[in-house]
Design a protein around this motif. Structure first.
Motif, PDB file in Angstrom:
ATOM      1  N   LEU A   1      33.404  41.086  36.784  1.00 19.28           N
ATOM      2  CA  LEU A   1      33.355  40.533  35.015  1.00 19.28           C
ATOM      3  C   LEU A   1      32.251  39.623  35.425  1.00 19.28           C
ATOM      4  O   LEU A   1      31.989  38.836  36.766  1.00 19.28           O
ATOM      5  CB  LEU A   1      34.241  40.017  34.386  1.00 19.28           C
ATOM      6  CG  LEU A   1      33.836  39.371  33.082  1.00 19.28           C
ATOM      7  CD1 LEU A   1      35.074  39.310  32.668  1.00 19.28           C
ATOM      8  CD2 LEU A   1      33.464  37.854  33.618  1.00 19.28           C
ATOM      9  N   HIS A   2      31.263  39.581  34.953  1.00 19.47           N
ATOM     10  CA  HIS A   2      29.939  39.210  35.163  1.00 19.47           C
ATOM     11  C   HIS A   2      30.157  37.604  34.428  1.00 19.47           C
ATOM     12  O   HIS A   2      30.558  37.713  32.866  1.00 19.47           O
ATOM     13  CB  HIS A   2      28.907  39.369  34.357  1.00 19.47           C
ATOM     14  CG  HIS A   2      26.749  38.777  35.250  1.00 19.47           C
ATOM     15  ND1 HIS A   2      26.599  37.487  34.881  1.00 19.47           N
ATOM     16  CD2 HIS A   2      26.334  39.239  36.491  1.00 19.47           C
ATOM     17  CE1 HIS A   2      25.208  37.375  35.490  1.00 19.47           C
ATOM     18  NE2 HIS A   2      26.117  37.947  36.711  1.00 19.47           N
ATOM     19  N   PRO A   3      29.385  36.373  34.644  1.00 17.96           N
ATOM     20  CA  PRO A   3      30.252  34.945  34.353  1.00 17.96           C
ATOM     21  C   PRO A   3      29.048  34.707  33.260  1.00 17.96           C
ATOM     22  O   PRO A   3      29.673  34.324  31.821  1.00 17.96           O
ATOM     23  CB  PRO A   3      29.974  34.488  35.236  1.00 17.96           C
ATOM     24  CG  PRO A   3      29.308  34.301  35.976  1.00 17.96           C
ATOM     25  CD  PRO A   3      29.864  36.147  36.098  1.00 17.96           C
ATOM     26  N   LEU A   4      27.949  34.919  33.506  1.00 12.07           N
ATOM     27  CA  LEU A   4      27.096  35.339  32.190  1.00 12.07           C
ATOM     28  C   LEU A   4      26.942  35.685  30.735  1.00 12.07           C
ATOM     29  O   LEU A   4      26.401  35.278  29.584  1.00 12.07           O
ATOM     30  CB  LEU A   4      25.648  34.705  33.249  1.00 12.07           C
ATOM     31  CG  LEU A   4      25.594  33.929  33.390  1.00 12.07           C
ATOM     32  CD1 LEU A   4      24.597  33.649  33.888  1.00 12.07           C
ATOM     33  CD2 LEU A   4      25.893  32.460  33.416  1.00 12.07           C
ATOM     34  N   LEU A   5      26.933  36.950  31.427  1.00 12.47           N
ATOM     35  CA  LEU A   5      27.224  37.843  30.346  1.00 12.47           C
ATOM     36  C   LEU A   5      29.026  38.580  30.430  1.00 12.47           C
ATOM     37  O   LEU A   5      29.666  39.440  31.035  1.00 12.47           O
ATOM     38  CB  LEU A   5      26.782  39.156  30.694  1.00 12.47           C
ATOM     39  CG  LEU A   5      26.489  39.631  29.436  1.00 12.47           C
ATOM     40  CD1 LEU A   5      25.435  39.310  28.076  1.00 12.47           C
ATOM     41  CD2 LEU A   5      25.649  41.405  29.615  1.00 12.47           C
ATOM     42  N   PRO A   6      30.384  37.982  29.649  1.00 14.70           N
ATOM     43  CA  PRO A   6      31.748  38.503  29.827  1.00 14.70           C
ATOM     44  C   PRO A   6      31.962  39.720  29.192  1.00 14.70           C
ATOM     45  O   PRO A   6      33.234  40.121  29.353  1.00 14.70           O
ATOM     46  CB  PRO A   6      32.491  37.101  29.413  1.00 14.70           C
ATOM     47  CG  PRO A   6      31.200  36.256  29.119  1.00 14.70           C
ATOM     48  CD  PRO A   6      30.023  36.481  29.294  1.00 14.70           C
ATOM     49  N   ASP A   7      30.961  40.392  28.612  1.00 14.52           N
ATOM     50  CA  ASP A   7      31.164  41.842  28.000  1.00 14.52           C
ATOM     51  C   ASP A   7      30.557  42.501  29.227  1.00 14.52           C
ATOM     52  O   ASP A   7      30.951  43.390  28.532  1.00 14.52           O
ATOM     53  CB  ASP A   7      30.467  41.671  26.686  1.00 14.52           C
ATOM     54  CG  ASP A   7      31.530  41.008  25.766  1.00 14.52           C
ATOM     55  OD1 ASP A   7      32.759  40.500  25.861  1.00 14.52           O
ATOM     56  OD2 ASP A   7      30.734  40.092  24.365  1.00 14.52           O
ATOM     57  N   ARG A   8      30.163  42.345  29.740  1.00 17.39           N
ATOM     58  CA  ARG A   8      29.364  43.156  30.620  1.00 17.39           C
ATOM     59  C   ARG A   8      30.828  43.240  32.243  1.00 17.39           C
ATOM     60  O   ARG A   8      30.603  42.626  32.694  1.00 17.39           O
ATOM     61  CB  ARG A   8      28.166  43.386  31.662  1.00 17.39           C
ATOM     62  CG  ARG A   8      27.663  43.947  32.642  1.00 17.39           C
ATOM     63  CD  ARG A   8      27.397  45.263  32.368  1.00 17.39           C
ATOM     64  NE  ARG A   8      25.896  45.289  31.487  1.00 17.39           N
ATOM     65  CZ  ARG A   8      25.104  44.523  31.574  1.00 17.39           C
ATOM     66  NH1 ARG A   8      24.460  44.210  32.819  1.00 17.39           N
ATOM     67  NH2 ARG A   8      23.714  45.129  30.566  1.00 17.39           N
ATOM     68  N   LEU A   9      31.124  44.513  32.610  1.00 18.23           N
ATOM     69  CA  LEU A   9      31.700  44.733  33.604  1.00 18.23           C
ATOM     70  C   LEU A   9      31.488  46.475  34.029  1.00 18.23           C
ATOM     71  O   LEU A   9      31.024  46.664  33.867  1.00 18.23           O
ATOM     72  CB  LEU A   9      33.731  45.536  32.880  1.00 18.23           C
ATOM     73  CG  LEU A   9      34.769  43.742  32.344  1.00 18.23           C
ATOM     74  CD1 LEU A   9      34.618  43.602  31.087  1.00 18.23           C
ATOM     75  CD2 LEU A   9      35.305  43.770  32.924  1.00 18.23           C
ATOM     76  N   TYR A  10      32.046  45.468  35.706  1.00 17.08           N
ATOM     77  CA  TYR A  10      31.651  46.988  36.368  1.00 17.08           C
ATOM     78  C   TYR A  10      32.945  47.485  37.566  1.00 17.08           C
ATOM     79  O   TYR A  10      33.771  46.596  37.464  1.00 17.08           O
ATOM     80  CB  TYR A  10      30.148  46.502  37.180  1.00 17.08           C
ATOM     81  CG  TYR A  10      28.952  46.117  36.591  1.00 17.08           C
ATOM     82  CD1 TYR A  10      27.868  47.244  36.553  1.00 17.08           C
ATOM     83  CD2 TYR A  10      28.867  44.703  36.452  1.00 17.08           C
ATOM     84  CE1 TYR A  10      26.860  47.348  36.048  1.00 17.08           C
ATOM     85  CE2 TYR A  10      27.032  44.590  36.039  1.00 17.08           C
ATOM     86  CZ  TYR A  10      26.326  45.590  35.868  1.00 17.08           C
ATOM     87  OH  TYR A  10      25.001  45.421  35.066  1.00 17.08           O
ATOM     88  N   HIS A  11      32.794  48.515  37.910  1.00 12.26           N
ATOM     89  CA  HIS A  11      33.884  48.827  38.542  1.00 12.26           C
ATOM     90  C   HIS A  11      33.049  49.217  39.683  1.00 12.26           C
ATOM     91  O   HIS A  11      32.908  50.874  39.173  1.00 12.26           O
ATOM     92  CB  HIS A  11      35.254  48.525  38.143  1.00 12.26           C
ATOM     93  CG  HIS A  11      35.458  50.388  37.729  1.00 12.26           C
ATOM     94  ND1 HIS A  11      35.432  50.433  36.684  1.00 12.26           N
ATOM     95  CD2 HIS A  11      36.408  50.992  38.379  1.00 12.26           C
ATOM     96  CE1 HIS A  11      36.381  51.836  36.017  1.00 12.26           C
ATOM     97  NE2 HIS A  11      36.896  51.843  37.265  1.00 12.26           N
ATOM     98  N   GLN A  12      34.043  49.312  41.216  1.00 12.09           N
ATOM     99  CA  GLN A  12      33.994  50.607  42.342  1.00 12.09           C
ATOM    100  C   GLN A  12      35.479  51.318  42.071  1.00 12.09           C
ATOM    101  O   GLN A  12      36.288  50.667  42.632  1.00 12.09           O
ATOM    102  CB  GLN A  12      33.603  49.820  43.567  1.00 12.09           C
ATOM    103  CG  GLN A  12      33.708  50.791  44.810  1.00 12.09           C
ATOM    104  CD  GLN A  12      32.520  51.588  44.339  1.00 12.09           C
ATOM    105  OE1 GLN A  12      31.437  51.260  44.559  1.00 12.09           O
ATOM    106  NE2 GLN A  12      32.114  53.193  44.700  1.00 12.09           N
ATOM    107  N   ASN A  13      35.696  52.401  41.799  1.00  5.69           N
ATOM    108  CA  ASN A  13      36.174  53.460  41.674  1.00  5.69           C
ATOM    109  C   ASN A  13      36.328  54.338  42.706  1.00  5.69           C
ATOM    110  O   ASN A  13      35.883  55.056  43.820  1.00  5.69           O
ATOM    111  CB  ASN A  13      36.511  54.268  39.889  1.00  5.69           C
ATOM    112  CG  ASN A  13      37.981  54.743  40.097  1.00  5.69           C
ATOM    113  OD1 ASN A  13      38.210  56.112  39.966  1.00  5.69           O
ATOM    114  ND2 ASN A  13      38.642  53.756  39.451  1.00  5.69           N
ATOM    115  N   HIS A  14      37.628  55.035  42.671  1.00  6.66           N
ATOM    116  CA  HIS A  14      37.513  56.049  43.850  1.00  6.66           C
ATOM    117  C   HIS A  14      36.711  57.528  43.387  1.00  6.66           C
ATOM    118  O   HIS A  14      36.827  58.455  44.405  1.00  6.66           O
ATOM    119  CB  HIS A  14      39.348  56.661  43.761  1.00  6.66           C
ATOM    120  CG  HIS A  14      39.958  57.660  44.542  1.00  6.66           C
ATOM    121  ND1 HIS A  14      40.707  57.184  46.214  1.00  6.66           N
ATOM    122  CD2 HIS A  14      40.051  58.659  44.194  1.00  6.66           C
ATOM    123  CE1 HIS A  14      41.125  58.260  46.619  1.00  6.66           C
ATOM    124  NE2 HIS A  14      40.935  59.350  45.735  1.00  6.66           N
TER     125      HIS A  14
END
Length: 382
Positions: free
Chosen positions: A230-243
């Motif tokens: 989760l980006h601390p300056l834009l908490p509504d932006r999430l990224y994830h690395q997945n299988h």
């Protein structure tokens, strides 16, 4: 939820020493660089012979360190230092499932400081999947019943023997910087889940994520996220690395977008770690691994490289200058890549062959900072 940005958080940290916490299969080392980040000094080990899965500095006081460790005969525990690692004490009551639950913690896998407004609060994720909270700086831990005793937990996670080759894990515990009650967790396996009541209840958040290994590739849960950020300056932006790829989510939406499709086909979008630029929500790094056939967990073709996106995952750039050009059969685990907050961000990672690599220029060129360490599980900048 409204987007919030902190002006102070956008300011680059003045030049000072960078310290890396290197958690390995045989203990914990520190690697300290000078203000230029050209010269590094290694010290350690602490906890020699312990598997150290994760070590973290508390950013709220700048001196408390926690380390999640396990020995073969003494079992899992958490060690705590209040003087930046000069001295350590074992937790009086480390994470453990309730007596009579029929569940046993194999190891504590992930450590996360609580919200800035809650000094002394920490969270821990374990294998098998369990969520624990400490309110006294890591001295004692208790289970978060809203997850551990949730009526759907077993359906979400499967059996305690299911999951990744070295055990199922709860990881990537994220606290919304605007609201201590708003939390995310990720589980391998299980998927990504959200709570808005400090963990009293949870809901899956996996729409749009493929699960090619399940009978229903669009299942609501049962997924295998490798790392969630989760980006601390834009908490509504999430990224994830997945299988099954690399994903991005912009709240209040609840459907993930596959941003791994723009990775080179010869490399693919499979990997473990993910690192975000501390001041730019559109810039992130991943470190791909071979996800073909039997998942050998090595760099594709023995040619390691980081990949950076500066536009939220629309395109990716290979960053391999200084890294081995061939016959480098290692990879980087989910906690083993980190970034500092200098004016020009430094990025570092540790490998399964015991090397630590660093870049002073946001990944444009890499230098080996340490060799001959044990298998590296985690690298955290502090």
């Amino acid at each position: 939820m409204a987007t919030g940005k902190s002006k102070s958080a956008r300011v680059a940290r003045p030049a000072r020493k960078t310290t890396l916490l290197i958690a390995t299969r045989k203990g914990l080392w520190t690697l300290t660089g000078d203000a230029t980040r050209r010269n590094f000094k290694i010290e350690g080990p602490n906890f020699l012979g312990n598997v150290v899965h994760h070590a973290m500095l508390d950013p709220r006081d700048g001196k408390t360190l926690l380390a999640a460790a396990r020995t073969g005969h003494l079992g899992p525990t958490v060690f705590r230092s209040t003087d930046r690692g000069r001295t350590w004490k074992e937790a009086a009551a480390p994470p453990a499932f309730e007596p009579g639950s029929g569940r046993t913690v194999d190891h504590t896998f992930w450590l996360a400081p609580g919200h800035a407004s809650e000094p002394g609060v920490w969270y821990a994720g374990t294998s098998p999947q369990g969520l624990f909270r400490s309110t006294d700086g890591g001295v004692t831990w208790s289970g978060v019943a809203g997850f551990n005793a949730h009526p759907n937990r077993k359906a979400w996670c499967g059996g305690d023997q299911d999951g990744t080759p070295d055990g199922p894990k709860l990881h990537s515990i994220l606290i919304d910087p605007r609201d201590p009650k708003h939390m995310y967790i990720a589980m391998s396996s299980g998927g990504i889940f959200e709570s808005t009541d400090r963990g009293a209840d949870w809901k899956p958040l996996n729409h749009g994520v493929r699960a090619d290994f399940l009978p229903d590739p669009n299942a609501e849960f049962g997924h295998d996220p490798h790392c969630l950020r989760l980006h601390p300056l834009l908490p509504d932006r999430l990224y994830h690395q997945n299988h099954c790829g690399i994903y991005r989510l912009d709240r209040p939406g609840d459907r993930w977008t596959d941003i791994g499709v723009s990775m080179p086909k010869s490399v693919g979008s499979i990997g473990f770690p993910m690192v975000l630029h501390p001041r730019d929500p559109d810039t992130l790094w991943v470190f791909p691994m071979d996800g073909t056939s039997v998942w050998p967990r090595v760099s594709p073709g023995g040619k390691p490289a980081a990949y950076r996106s500066v536009n939220g995952g629309k395109t990716w750039q290979r960053q391999a200058t200084g890294l081995p050009k061939a016959q480098a059969w290692w990879t980087v685990k989910r906690q083993a890549m980190t970034a500092d907050s200098a004016a020009t961000v430094g990025v570092c990672f540790g490998t399964t062959s015991g090397e630590v690599w660093g870049s002073r220029d946001e990944g444009r060129a890499w230098k080996c900072l340490a060799r001959n360490l044990p298998h590296i599980y985690a690298v955290e900048a502090c």
